[in-house]
Design an enzyme around this catalytic site. Structure first.
Site, PDB file in Angstrom:
ATOM      1  N   ASP A 156     -37.982  12.279   3.132  1.00 54.72           N
ATOM      2  CA  ASP A 156     -38.857  11.594   4.084  1.00 54.72           C
ATOM      3  C   ASP A 156     -40.044  11.011   3.322  1.00 54.72           C
ATOM      4  O   ASP A 156     -40.519  11.617   2.360  1.00 54.72           O
ATOM      5  CB  ASP A 156     -39.348  12.562   5.161  1.00 54.72           C
ATOM      6  CG  ASP A 156     -38.222  13.025   6.076  1.00 54.72           C
ATOM      7  OD1 ASP A 156     -37.302  12.231   6.322  1.00 54.72           O
ATOM      8  OD2 ASP A 156     -38.275  14.178   6.546  1.00 54.72           O
ATOM      9  N   ASP A 178     -34.454   7.732  10.276  1.00 55.45           N
ATOM     10  CA  ASP A 178     -35.044   8.246  11.518  1.00 55.45           C
ATOM     11  C   ASP A 178     -35.492   7.096  12.419  1.00 55.45           C
ATOM     12  O   ASP A 178     -35.359   7.164  13.644  1.00 55.45           O
ATOM     13  CB  ASP A 178     -36.239   9.149  11.197  1.00 55.45           C
ATOM     14  CG  ASP A 178     -35.843  10.365  10.381  1.00 55.45           C
ATOM     15  OD1 ASP A 178     -34.707  10.831  10.541  1.00 55.45           O
ATOM     16  OD2 ASP A 178     -36.668  10.849   9.589  1.00 55.45           O
TER      17      ASP A 178
END
Length: 208
Positions: A156, A178
């Protein structure tokens, strides 16, 4: 004879449209996965300082703010960083034992992707928005699944925090995959709302 030729031409046209449509969804899928993987690699190269060869949770990273919106309340902050997410969304179930965790997410993600793919092909081709939303969700799932297979964690790198009217929140770090899933779900919700409005209008007209 003329009617038969017309039906044949219509079928050929529909077949071509279906092929072009599927190619479009395929290019969307490949593009989103490529963008996701490239940005994750960039994040690792830019912000990862060092990491343990034996423990994926032991690493050192730096963060560099590339955009900061100044205001009296300093209400929005965006920066890029590098985070290893060993769990699902918000790190959920990331602390499972290492002899279970990777395989649990392999099975869970694989099953979810199969269901999404079945749902995509069962959806009528004329429902373009619905198929678009499903394709985005599948692309996001695939992007993170690649990380889980090769790395045993998900990278991330997008970080937001804000302080708006006393609401101070540090949003969990996320990635392009995401974003694709969120956008896909949003499209499906909007499509559902539009369909519900249309159905209610149709019922009112039917009642007179």
């Amino acid at each position: 004879m003329q009617k038969s030729n017309s039906n044949s031409e219509d079928k050929q046209l529909t077949s071509r449209q279906t092929i072009f449509s599927m190619c479009g969804y395929l290019f969307l899928f490949l593009g989103m996965v490529l963008l996701d993987q490239v940005t994750k690699l960039w994040s690792e190269k830019a912000y990862l300082i060092e990491s343990s060869l034996t423990n994926i949770r032991e690493y050192t990273q730096t963060s560099n703010a590339i955009f900061h919106l100044e205001s009296g309340l300093n209400w929005l902050h965006f920066d890029t960083t590098y985070v290893r997410n060993t769990g699902a969304a918000w790190g959920f179930m990331g602390n499972l034992p290492e002899n279970i965790r990777p395989y649990f997410f392999y099975v869970l993600t694989s099953a979810a992707m199969i269901v999404i793919l079945i749902f995509f092909f069962k959806t009528k081709s004329k429902l373009i928005l619905t198929r678009l939303g499903i394709a985005l969700i599948f692309s996001g799932a695939a992007g993170n699944f690649i990380d889980r297979v090769w790395l045993h964690y998900v990278i991330d790198w997008i970080h937001f925090s804000w302080n708006l009217f006393g609401w101070n929140y540090d949003y969990p770090v996320f990635n392009v995959a995401d974003c694709a899933v969120t956008l896909g779900v949003t499209i499906l919700i909007i499509e559902t709302i539009i369909d519900e409005i249309r159905n209610r209008k149709a019922k009112k007209l039917a009642k007179g």
